[in-house]
Design an enzyme around this catalytic site. Sequence first.
Site, PDB file in Angstrom:
ATOM      1  CG  ASP A  33      -2.058   0.990   1.073  1.00  0.00           C
ATOM      2  OD1 ASP A  33      -3.214   0.538   0.976  1.00  0.00           O
ATOM      3  OD2 ASP A  33      -1.799   2.218   1.063  1.00  0.00           O
ATOM      4  CB  ILE A  34       0.910   4.211  -2.217  1.00  0.00           C
ATOM      5  CG1 ILE A  34       2.041   5.051  -2.758  1.00  0.00           C
ATOM      6  CG2 ILE A  34      -0.339   5.044  -1.978  1.00  0.00           C
ATOM      7  CD1 ILE A  34       1.802   5.571  -4.170  1.00  0.00           C
ATOM      8  CG  ASN A  91     -12.251  -0.314   3.926  1.00  0.00           C
ATOM      9  OD1 ASN A  91     -12.583  -0.635   5.057  1.00  0.00           O
ATOM     10  ND2 ASN A  91     -11.081   0.240   3.643  1.00  0.00           N
ATOM     11  CB  VAL A 100      -9.303   1.725  -4.905  1.00  0.00           C
ATOM     12  CG1 VAL A 100      -9.056   1.028  -6.242  1.00  0.00           C
ATOM     13  CG2 VAL A 100      -8.244   2.814  -4.680  1.00  0.00           C
ATOM     14  CG  HIS A 104      -8.886  -2.997  -2.366  1.00  0.00           C
ATOM     15  ND1 HIS A 104      -9.842  -2.281  -3.032  1.00  0.00           N
ATOM     16  CD2 HIS A 104      -8.625  -2.319  -1.228  1.00  0.00           C
ATOM     17  CE1 HIS A 104     -10.142  -1.202  -2.327  1.00  0.00           C
ATOM     18  NE2 HIS A 104      -9.428  -1.200  -1.217  1.00  0.00           N
ATOM     19  CG  HIS A 106      -6.797  -2.767   3.265  1.00  0.00           C
ATOM     20  ND1 HIS A 106      -6.100  -1.606   2.985  1.00  0.00           N
ATOM     21  CD2 HIS A 106      -8.020  -2.598   2.703  1.00  0.00           C
ATOM     22  CE1 HIS A 106      -6.884  -0.779   2.297  1.00  0.00           C
ATOM     23  NE2 HIS A 106      -8.054  -1.351   2.117  1.00  0.00           N
TER      24      HIS A 106
HETATM   25  P1  5GP Z   1      -9.649   1.469   0.330  1.00  0.00           P
HETATM   26  O1  5GP Z   1      -9.629   2.734   1.145  1.00  0.00           O
HETATM   27  O2  5GP Z   1     -10.386   1.659  -0.976  1.00  0.00           O
HETATM   28  O3  5GP Z   1     -10.097   0.265   1.090  1.00  0.00           O
HETATM   29  O4  5GP Z   1      -8.128   1.168  -0.002  1.00  0.00           O
HETATM   30  C1  5GP Z   1      -7.437   1.726  -1.064  1.00  0.00           C
HETATM   31  C2  5GP Z   1      -5.979   1.687  -0.705  1.00  0.00           C
HETATM   32  O5  5GP Z   1      -5.227   1.933  -1.869  1.00  0.00           O
HETATM   33  C3  5GP Z   1      -5.564   2.767   0.311  1.00  0.00           C
HETATM   34  O6  5GP Z   1      -5.052   2.130   1.474  1.00  0.00           O
HETATM   35  C4  5GP Z   1      -4.511   3.581  -0.432  1.00  0.00           C
HETATM   36  O7  5GP Z   1      -3.425   3.968   0.396  1.00  0.00           O
HETATM   37  C5  5GP Z   1      -4.062   2.629  -1.525  1.00  0.00           C
HETATM   38  N1  5GP Z   1      -3.603   3.307  -2.729  1.00  0.00           N
HETATM   39  C6  5GP Z   1      -4.182   4.380  -3.336  1.00  0.00           C
HETATM   40  N2  5GP Z   1      -3.490   4.711  -4.438  1.00  0.00           N
HETATM   41  C7  5GP Z   1      -2.457   3.823  -4.533  1.00  0.00           C
HETATM   42  C8  5GP Z   1      -1.387   3.663  -5.475  1.00  0.00           C
HETATM   43  O8  5GP Z   1      -1.264   4.385  -6.480  1.00  0.00           O
HETATM   44  N3  5GP Z   1      -0.531   2.651  -5.256  1.00  0.00           N
HETATM   45  C9  5GP Z   1      -0.630   1.832  -4.169  1.00  0.00           C
HETATM   46  N4  5GP Z   1       0.290   0.878  -4.031  1.00  0.00           N
HETATM   47  N5  5GP Z   1      -1.634   1.943  -3.271  1.00  0.00           N
HETATM   48  C10 5GP Z   1      -2.525   2.932  -3.446  1.00  0.00           C
END
Ligand code: 5GP
Length: 122
Positions: A33-34, A91, A100, A104, A106
């Site tokens: 995760d970034i 989520n 996103v 996915h 975590h």
């Molecule tokens: P969500 O909040 O949708 O459950 O998780 C999306 C995750 O994607 C977040 O934890 C966010 O930090 C990660 N993320 C967003 N953009 C990027 C990216 O460009 N590269 C990577 N590796 N992770 C990302």
Amino acid sequence: MSMQQNCLFCKIAAGQIPAQILYQDDDVLAFADIHPQAPQHILIIPRQHMAASMADLTAADAPILAKIFTTAQHLAHERGIDEKGYRFVTNVGKYSGQSVFHLHFHLLGGAPLGLFGTPTNQ
Ligand code: 5GP
Ligand code: ZN
């Protein structure tokens, strides 16, 4: 199932956006995760854009989900977080903070994790 336009994780799966890939095969992809929320924060996704979130899944998706979970097990072991424990979460929608919309999960570990699911005041 083809790539969804403007989907960040489809682009990562296609190699169009760089990521620190930790595991991949024909079905699943795991990458760092970034914005890590724990010392180890890995995202595990189906390579195909099969669902925006778990809300779209059906029983027919069981095989790929089993593969995602066993990938998480293997990564947790490989990265040394399995003995002390980890969290594996997904989520769904606005209140979860989902950002996103490509299914996915975590994988979080490497330190004691705070209590989750506590409402924020926003
Ligand atoms: P969500 O909040 O949708 O459950 O998780 C999306 C995750 O994607 C977040 O934890 C966010 O930090 C990660 N993320 C967003 N953009 C990027 C990216 O460009 N590269 C990577 N590796 N992770 C990302
Ligand atoms: Zn996608």
